[in-house]
Motif scaffolding. Sequence first.
Motif, mmCIF file in Angstrom:
data_model
loop_
_atom_site.group_PDB
_atom_site.id
_atom_site.type_symbol
_atom_site.label_atom_id
_atom_site.label_comp_id
_atom_site.label_asym_id
_atom_site.label_seq_id
_atom_site.Cartn_x
_atom_site.Cartn_y
_atom_site.Cartn_z
ATOM 1 N N LEU A 1 -5.967 6.989 -5.767
ATOM 2 C CA LEU A 1 -6.292 6.240 -6.979
ATOM 3 C C LEU A 1 -7.485 6.872 -7.689
ATOM 4 O O LEU A 1 -7.473 7.037 -8.927
ATOM 5 C CB LEU A 1 -6.599 4.785 -6.628
ATOM 6 C CG LEU A 1 -6.958 3.865 -7.798
ATOM 7 C CD1 LEU A 1 -5.753 3.687 -8.718
ATOM 8 C CD2 LEU A 1 -7.430 2.507 -7.289
ATOM 9 N N PHE B 1 -5.148 2.039 3.285
ATOM 10 C CA PHE B 1 -6.012 1.659 2.175
ATOM 11 C C PHE B 1 -6.958 2.783 1.805
ATOM 12 O O PHE B 1 -7.180 3.062 0.620
ATOM 13 C CB PHE B 1 -6.802 0.403 2.527
ATOM 14 C CG PHE B 1 -7.714 -0.066 1.434
ATOM 15 C CD1 PHE B 1 -7.200 -0.622 0.273
ATOM 16 C CD2 PHE B 1 -9.091 0.056 1.557
ATOM 17 C CE1 PHE B 1 -8.039 -1.050 -0.752
ATOM 18 C CE2 PHE B 1 -9.938 -0.372 0.546
ATOM 19 C CZ PHE B 1 -9.409 -0.925 -0.613
ATOM 20 N N TRP C 1 -8.140 -0.996 -13.340
ATOM 21 C CA TRP C 1 -7.644 -0.541 -12.044
ATOM 22 C C TRP C 1 -8.731 -0.562 -10.967
ATOM 23 O O TRP C 1 -8.518 -0.063 -9.858
ATOM 24 C CB TRP C 1 -7.062 0.860 -12.181
ATOM 25 C CG TRP C 1 -5.981 0.933 -13.214
ATOM 26 C CD1 TRP C 1 -6.073 1.479 -14.453
ATOM 27 C CD2 TRP C 1 -4.642 0.421 -13.115
ATOM 28 N NE1 TRP C 1 -4.890 1.342 -15.141
ATOM 29 C CE2 TRP C 1 -3.991 0.700 -14.347
ATOM 30 C CE3 TRP C 1 -3.941 -0.254 -12.113
ATOM 31 C CZ2 TRP C 1 -2.672 0.328 -14.585
ATOM 32 C CZ3 TRP C 1 -2.621 -0.627 -12.356
ATOM 33 C CH2 TRP C 1 -2.002 -0.333 -13.577
ATOM 34 N N THR C 2 -9.861 -1.148 -11.276
ATOM 35 C CA THR C 2 -10.940 -1.241 -10.289
ATOM 36 C C THR C 2 -10.527 -2.163 -9.143
ATOM 37 O O THR C 2 -10.066 -3.290 -9.373
ATOM 38 C CB THR C 2 -12.229 -1.789 -10.936
ATOM 39 O OG1 THR C 2 -12.581 -0.979 -12.056
ATOM 40 C CG2 THR C 2 -13.369 -1.800 -9.928
ATOM 41 N N ILE C 3 -10.672 -1.701 -7.926
ATOM 42 C CA ILE C 3 -10.338 -2.521 -6.766
ATOM 43 C C ILE C 3 -11.457 -3.526 -6.522
ATOM 44 O O ILE C 3 -12.636 -3.168 -6.501
ATOM 45 C CB ILE C 3 -10.142 -1.641 -5.516
ATOM 46 C CG1 ILE C 3 -9.028 -0.616 -5.756
ATOM 47 C CG2 ILE C 3 -9.817 -2.510 -4.301
ATOM 48 C CD1 ILE C 3 -7.684 -1.213 -6.058
ATOM 49 N N LEU D 1 -1.362 -6.505 -7.900
ATOM 50 C CA LEU D 1 -1.645 -5.109 -8.221
ATOM 51 C C LEU D 1 -0.362 -4.294 -8.280
ATOM 52 O O LEU D 1 -0.182 -3.461 -9.177
ATOM 53 C CB LEU D 1 -2.598 -4.516 -7.183
ATOM 54 C CG LEU D 1 -3.024 -3.055 -7.418
ATOM 55 C CD1 LEU D 1 -3.749 -2.900 -8.755
ATOM 56 C CD2 LEU D 1 -3.903 -2.560 -6.275
ATOM 57 N N LEU E 1 0.839 -1.211 0.000
ATOM 58 C CA LEU E 1 0.000 0.000 0.000
ATOM 59 C C LEU E 1 0.870 1.256 0.000
ATOM 60 O O LEU E 1 0.591 2.227 -0.722
ATOM 61 C CB LEU E 1 -0.927 -0.011 1.213
ATOM 62 C CG LEU E 1 -2.115 -0.964 1.125
ATOM 63 C CD1 LEU E 1 -2.805 -1.101 2.487
ATOM 64 C CD2 LEU E 1 -3.121 -0.492 0.077
ATOM 65 N N VAL F 1 -12.023 -6.479 -1.199
ATOM 66 C CA VAL F 1 -10.741 -6.069 -0.614
ATOM 67 C C VAL F 1 -10.949 -5.207 0.622
ATOM 68 O O VAL F 1 -10.324 -5.426 1.666
ATOM 69 C CB VAL F 1 -9.872 -5.326 -1.650
ATOM 70 C CG1 VAL F 1 -8.672 -4.669 -0.974
ATOM 71 C CG2 VAL F 1 -9.399 -6.288 -2.724
ATOM 72 N N GLU F 2 -11.831 -4.237 0.535
ATOM 73 C CA GLU F 2 -12.043 -3.339 1.672
ATOM 74 C C GLU F 2 -12.527 -4.103 2.906
ATOM 75 O O GLU F 2 -12.061 -3.851 4.032
ATOM 76 C CB GLU F 2 -13.033 -2.239 1.317
ATOM 77 C CG GLU F 2 -13.230 -1.239 2.447
ATOM 78 C CD GLU F 2 -14.043 -0.025 2.037
ATOM 79 O OE1 GLU F 2 -14.078 0.937 2.817
ATOM 80 O OE2 GLU F 2 -14.638 -0.039 0.931
ATOM 81 N N ARG G 1 -7.012 4.560 -1.815
ATOM 82 C CA ARG G 1 -8.222 4.632 -2.628
ATOM 83 C C ARG G 1 -8.502 6.069 -3.074
ATOM 84 O O ARG G 1 -8.925 6.304 -4.217
ATOM 85 C CB ARG G 1 -9.426 4.096 -1.840
ATOM 86 C CG ARG G 1 -9.461 2.603 -1.649
ATOM 87 C CD ARG G 1 -9.781 1.847 -2.927
ATOM 88 N NE ARG G 1 -11.100 2.128 -3.415
ATOM 89 C CZ ARG G 1 -12.189 1.420 -3.094
ATOM 90 N NH1 ARG G 1 -12.096 0.399 -2.266
ATOM 91 N NH2 ARG G 1 -13.351 1.724 -3.608
ATOM 92 N N TYR H 1 -3.311 -10.494 -3.608
ATOM 93 C CA TYR H 1 -3.982 -9.465 -4.405
ATOM 94 C C TYR H 1 -3.061 -8.264 -4.619
ATOM 95 O O TYR H 1 -2.892 -7.785 -5.755
ATOM 96 C CB TYR H 1 -5.266 -9.016 -3.712
ATOM 97 C CG TYR H 1 -6.032 -7.968 -4.487
ATOM 98 C CD1 TYR H 1 -6.952 -8.334 -5.459
ATOM 99 C CD2 TYR H 1 -5.827 -6.606 -4.259
ATOM 100 C CE1 TYR H 1 -7.641 -7.382 -6.185
ATOM 101 C CE2 TYR H 1 -6.505 -5.646 -4.985
ATOM 102 C CZ TYR H 1 -7.415 -6.038 -5.941
ATOM 103 O OH TYR H 1 -8.089 -5.077 -6.666
ATOM 104 N N PHE H 2 -2.467 -7.767 -3.548
ATOM 105 C CA PHE H 2 -1.623 -6.579 -3.682
ATOM 106 C C PHE H 2 -0.275 -6.903 -4.325
ATOM 107 O O PHE H 2 0.341 -6.030 -4.927
ATOM 108 C CB PHE H 2 -1.456 -5.891 -2.329
ATOM 109 C CG PHE H 2 -2.665 -5.095 -1.935
ATOM 110 C CD1 PHE H 2 -2.974 -3.905 -2.579
ATOM 111 C CD2 PHE H 2 -3.528 -5.554 -0.955
ATOM 112 C CE1 PHE H 2 -4.101 -3.173 -2.251
ATOM 113 C CE2 PHE H 2 -4.667 -4.826 -0.613
ATOM 114 C CZ PHE H 2 -4.949 -3.636 -1.263
#
Length: 231
Positions: A107, A100, A120-122, A219, A55, A126-127, A104, A215-216
């Motif tokens: 981003l 995060f 690039w959609t999260i 990304l 992050l 995830v949240e 966001r 995931y990260f």
Amino acid sequence: MNYLITPPNTHYDGGLGVTACNFSQAADTLRRAGNAMDGVLPLCYLQRHAVELFLKSLIVILHKKYEIAYGEGFSAQKPAAKVGEKWIALSSTHNLSDLFSYFRSVLAATISQLPSKADWTIAPDVERKIQLVSGSDPKSTYFRYPESATSAHDARKSSIQPERLNSIFEKMADSKVPVKCTLMLDENDEIVEAYNFNSSPIPKVLESLEYLSGYFYNLHAAFRYEITNGL
């Protein structure tokens, strides 16, 4: 991907991302080893720290690439995240929810400028997973020390948990798999306590950390390939 074969201090993000990769890969190695005596705390710590560093790397990359100014007293040499109305140095920020949330917001402010080759959609879950992990470990101490929260909360960390002997036998009968346990006896050799070595501690947190670390990792790789040209 030059950042994988050059010194961290020369990297676009100052080495945050590659260090996150190292922690994530170390977690994968530990998980594959499958040594029950390792416990879950080292694994959780490695994955959680990887997510934190990923992050921070993504925040630094967006600020640098799109020339976004930090708050007063901060700069590219001393990056920060805005938590509420206050700017806090990234080196002093460990709360995953705060990081995060700020990622966001940055981003969202730059998404129209990002390369169109990637989505690039999260991911929507995830949240929720970030909130779960952050709620358990807001200060990056829960997985590092045996005592860091309430006694009840700390007790959940171990894979060795107290359990009724009848329950242990029932599980063994149902699964047809031997159960490793400890039996504590009194002076008359009567069983007074039983501990199951194969309990699943903090299962939702474990699942979330494994997901978030992967995931990260991906990304961040997309950021390095598409945004920093591998630097």
